[in-house]
Design a protein around this motif. Structure first.
Motif, PDB file in Angstrom:
ATOM      1  N   GLY A  57      10.968 -16.546 -21.212  1.00  0.00           N
ATOM      2  CA  GLY A  57       9.647 -16.485 -20.588  1.00  0.00           C
ATOM      3  C   GLY A  57       8.745 -15.561 -21.359  1.00  0.00           C
ATOM      4  N   TYR A  58       7.515 -15.530 -20.942  1.00  0.00           N
ATOM      5  CA  TYR A  58       6.538 -14.678 -21.605  1.00  0.00           C
ATOM      6  C   TYR A  58       6.647 -13.259 -21.062  1.00  0.00           C
ATOM      7  CZ  TYR A  58       4.496 -18.926 -23.398  1.00  0.00           C
ATOM      8  OH  TYR A  58       4.302 -20.113 -24.048  1.00  0.00           O
ATOM      9  N   ALA A  59       6.484 -12.316 -21.927  1.00  0.00           N
ATOM     10  CA  ALA A  59       6.524 -10.918 -21.519  1.00  0.00           C
ATOM     11  C   ALA A  59       5.195 -10.559 -20.852  1.00  0.00           C
ATOM     12  CB  ALA A  59       6.772 -10.022 -22.725  1.00  0.00           C
ATOM     13  N   VAL A  60       5.282  -9.797 -19.811  1.00  0.00           N
ATOM     14  CA  VAL A  60       4.094  -9.366 -19.087  1.00  0.00           C
ATOM     15  C   VAL A  60       3.956  -7.874 -19.282  1.00  0.00           C
ATOM     16  CG1 VAL A  60       3.017  -9.186 -16.821  1.00  0.00           C
ATOM     17  CG2 VAL A  60       4.398 -11.178 -17.376  1.00  0.00           C
ATOM     18  N   SER A  61       2.781  -7.474 -19.679  1.00  0.00           N
ATOM     19  CA  SER A  61       2.574  -6.034 -19.874  1.00  0.00           C
ATOM     20  C   SER A  61       2.523  -5.368 -18.506  1.00  0.00           C
ATOM     21  CB  SER A  61       1.279  -5.783 -20.639  1.00  0.00           C
ATOM     22  OG  SER A  61       0.184  -6.298 -19.902  1.00  0.00           O
ATOM     23  N   PRO A  62       3.081  -4.189 -18.397  1.00  0.00           N
ATOM     24  CA  PRO A  62       3.089  -3.511 -17.096  1.00  0.00           C
ATOM     25  C   PRO A  62       1.663  -3.154 -16.668  1.00  0.00           C
ATOM     26  CG  PRO A  62       3.890  -2.044 -18.801  1.00  0.00           C
ATOM     27  CD  PRO A  62       3.727  -3.400 -19.420  1.00  0.00           C
ATOM     28  N   VAL A  63       1.446  -3.195 -15.380  1.00  0.00           N
ATOM     29  CA  VAL A  63       0.123  -2.916 -14.826  1.00  0.00           C
ATOM     30  C   VAL A  63      -0.080  -1.407 -14.821  1.00  0.00           C
ATOM     31  CG1 VAL A  63      -1.340  -3.123 -12.783  1.00  0.00           C
ATOM     32  CG2 VAL A  63       0.219  -4.975 -13.402  1.00  0.00           C
ATOM     33  N   GLN A  64      -1.169  -1.000 -15.420  1.00  0.00           N
ATOM     34  CA  GLN A  64      -1.490   0.423 -15.439  1.00  0.00           C
ATOM     35  C   GLN A  64      -2.256   0.770 -14.161  1.00  0.00           C
ATOM     36  OE1 GLN A  64      -0.547   2.609 -17.714  1.00  0.00           O
ATOM     37  NE2 GLN A  64       0.528   1.021 -18.852  1.00  0.00           N
ATOM     38  N   PRO A  65      -1.825   1.793 -13.451  1.00  0.00           N
ATOM     39  CA  PRO A  65      -2.566   2.164 -12.240  1.00  0.00           C
ATOM     40  C   PRO A  65      -3.942   2.733 -12.600  1.00  0.00           C
ATOM     41  CG  PRO A  65      -0.896   3.798 -12.699  1.00  0.00           C
ATOM     42  CD  PRO A  65      -0.696   2.679 -13.690  1.00  0.00           C
ATOM     43  N   GLU A  66      -4.861   2.563 -11.675  1.00  0.00           N
ATOM     44  CA  GLU A  66      -6.210   3.079 -11.883  1.00  0.00           C
ATOM     45  C   GLU A  66      -6.158   4.599 -11.910  1.00  0.00           C
ATOM     46  OE1 GLU A  66      -9.451   1.462 -11.293  1.00  0.00           O
ATOM     47  OE2 GLU A  66      -8.636  -0.556 -11.383  1.00  0.00           O
ATOM     48  N   PRO A  67      -6.917   5.208 -12.760  1.00  0.00           N
ATOM     49  CA  PRO A  67      -6.913   6.672 -12.771  1.00  0.00           C
ATOM     50  C   PRO A  67      -7.519   7.214 -11.479  1.00  0.00           C
ATOM     51  CG  PRO A  67      -8.601   5.830 -14.235  1.00  0.00           C
ATOM     52  CD  PRO A  67      -7.793   4.653 -13.770  1.00  0.00           C
ATOM     53  N   VAL A  68      -6.912   8.223 -10.960  1.00  0.00           N
ATOM     54  CA  VAL A  68      -7.358   8.813  -9.708  1.00  0.00           C
ATOM     55  C   VAL A  68      -8.502   9.766 -10.024  1.00  0.00           C
ATOM     56  CG1 VAL A  68      -6.704  10.240  -7.742  1.00  0.00           C
ATOM     57  CG2 VAL A  68      -5.069   8.627  -8.714  1.00  0.00           C
ATOM     58  N   THR A  69      -9.632   9.490  -9.386  1.00  0.00           N
ATOM     59  CA  THR A  69     -10.765  10.378  -9.586  1.00  0.00           C
ATOM     60  C   THR A  69     -10.723  11.457  -8.517  1.00  0.00           C
ATOM     61  OG1 THR A  69     -12.151   8.972  -8.214  1.00  0.00           O
ATOM     62  CG2 THR A  69     -12.205   8.560 -10.580  1.00  0.00           C
ATOM     63  N   ALA A  70     -10.887  12.663  -8.933  1.00  0.00           N
ATOM     64  CA  ALA A  70     -10.839  13.782  -7.995  1.00  0.00           C
ATOM     65  C   ALA A  70     -12.150  13.838  -7.225  1.00  0.00           C
ATOM     66  CB  ALA A  70     -10.613  15.086  -8.740  1.00  0.00           C
ATOM     67  N   LYS A  71     -12.039  13.990  -5.924  1.00  0.00           N
ATOM     68  CA  LYS A  71     -13.227  14.110  -5.099  1.00  0.00           C
ATOM     69  C   LYS A  71     -13.808  15.506  -5.277  1.00  0.00           C
ATOM     70  CE  LYS A  71     -12.007  10.941  -1.403  1.00  0.00           C
ATOM     71  NZ  LYS A  71     -11.797  10.805   0.035  1.00  0.00           N
ATOM     72  N   PRO A  72     -15.128  15.586  -5.318  1.00  0.00           N
ATOM     73  CA  PRO A  72     -15.704  16.927  -5.435  1.00  0.00           C
ATOM     74  C   PRO A  72     -15.461  17.702  -4.141  1.00  0.00           C
ATOM     75  CG  PRO A  72     -17.427  15.296  -5.133  1.00  0.00           C
ATOM     76  CD  PRO A  72     -16.127  14.551  -5.307  1.00  0.00           C
ATOM     77  N   VAL A  73     -15.192  18.947  -4.292  1.00  0.00           N
ATOM     78  CA  VAL A  73     -14.907  19.790  -3.137  1.00  0.00           C
ATOM     79  C   VAL A  73     -16.236  20.164  -2.474  1.00  0.00           C
ATOM     80  CG1 VAL A  73     -13.889  21.958  -2.380  1.00  0.00           C
ATOM     81  CG2 VAL A  73     -12.844  20.677  -4.249  1.00  0.00           C
ATOM     82  N   VAL A  74     -16.323  19.957  -1.159  1.00  0.00           N
ATOM     83  CA  VAL A  74     -17.522  20.308  -0.411  1.00  0.00           C
ATOM     84  C   VAL A  74     -17.242  21.638   0.286  1.00  0.00           C
ATOM     85  CG1 VAL A  74     -19.097  19.609   1.417  1.00  0.00           C
ATOM     86  CG2 VAL A  74     -18.071  17.888  -0.061  1.00  0.00           C
ATOM     87  N   SER A  75     -18.118  22.573   0.068  1.00  0.00           N
ATOM     88  CA  SER A  75     -17.897  23.894   0.660  1.00  0.00           C
ATOM     89  C   SER A  75     -18.201  23.861   2.153  1.00  0.00           C
ATOM     90  CB  SER A  75     -18.770  24.936  -0.035  1.00  0.00           C
ATOM     91  OG  SER A  75     -20.122  24.697   0.262  1.00  0.00           O
ATOM     92  N   GLY A  76     -17.570  24.761   2.870  1.00  0.00           N
ATOM     93  CA  GLY A  76     -17.787  24.853   4.316  1.00  0.00           C
ATOM     94  C   GLY A  76     -19.203  25.278   4.646  1.00  0.00           C
TER      95      GLY A  76
END
Length: 154
Positions: A57-76
Motif C-alpha cells: 500500500g501507499y505510505a501515509v505521512s503522519p499527521v502533525q498536530p496543530e501547534p498550540v497557541t498560548a493564550k495571553p494572560v489577562v490580569s485580575g
C-alpha cells in the motif's frame, strides 16, 4: 431407468482428497519499541503478514498536530476594571431611566393640577354667570345695605 440407458462408469476412479493445512498461530515476541525516524519514506510500503501474505500500500505521512497557541494572560486588575466599567454603565443607565420617569411623573401631576384648576374655575364661572341671569332670585345691593351686628338692614 433401464440398464441400457444408464451411463457406464469407468472401471476405477481415483479420488483426490485435499486436507486443509491448519495455520499455526505464531507466538509474537514483543520486541523493544524504539522510536526511529526513517531517513526517507518509501512511496509504496509492503507488509509481510505472519501467514506469508504480502500487503502492499501507499505510505501515509503522519499527521502533525496543530501547534498550540498560548493564550495571553489577562490580569485580575484588567478584569476588575472591565467589570467596574460595566457596572458603572448599568448604574448610569438606571439613573437616566429614573430621572426620565420622575420628569414624566412631574409633568403628569402638573397637567392634572392644571386640569383640576380649569375645571374648578369653569364650574365657578358657570355658577356666577347663571346666578346673575336668574330672574326669580333676590338681588341685594351691598352699597345701600348697612351691616350691623352681622345682620343686613335696609
Amino acid at each position: 431407468m433401464h440398464p441400457q440407458n444408464t451411463p457406464r462408469l469407468p472401471a476405477q476412479r481415483t479420488a483426490e482428497v485435499h486436507h486443509p493445512t491448519p495455520i499455526t498461530p505464531t507466538v509474537a515476541v514483543p520486541a523493544p519499541v524504539v522510536a526511529v525516524q526513517p531517513a526517507t519514506v518509501p512511496t509504496v510500503a509492503s507488509v509481510v503478514l505472519p501467514d506469508g501474505r504480502i500487503i502492499t500500500g501507499y505510505a501515509v505521512s503522519p499527521v502533525q498536530p496543530e501547534p498550540v497557541t498560548a493564550k495571553p494572560v489577562v490580569s485580575g486588575a484588567a478584569v476588575n476594571v472591565a467589570l467596574g466599567g460595566v457596572g458603572f454603565l448599568a448604574v448610569c443607565g438606571g439613573l437616566l431611566m429614573l430621572t426620565t420617569f420622575i420628569t414624566a411623573l412631574t409633568a403628569l401631576i402638573t397637567q392634572l393640577i392644571t386640569l383640576a384648576a380649569v375645571l374648578f374655575g369653569g364650574f365657578i364661572a358657570v355658577q356666577v354667570l347663571t346666578a346673575s341671569r336668574h330672574s326669580g332670585g333676590t338681588t341685594v345691593n351691598i352699597r345701600k345695605a348697612v351691616i350691623k351686628r352681622n345682620h343686613f338692614h335696609r
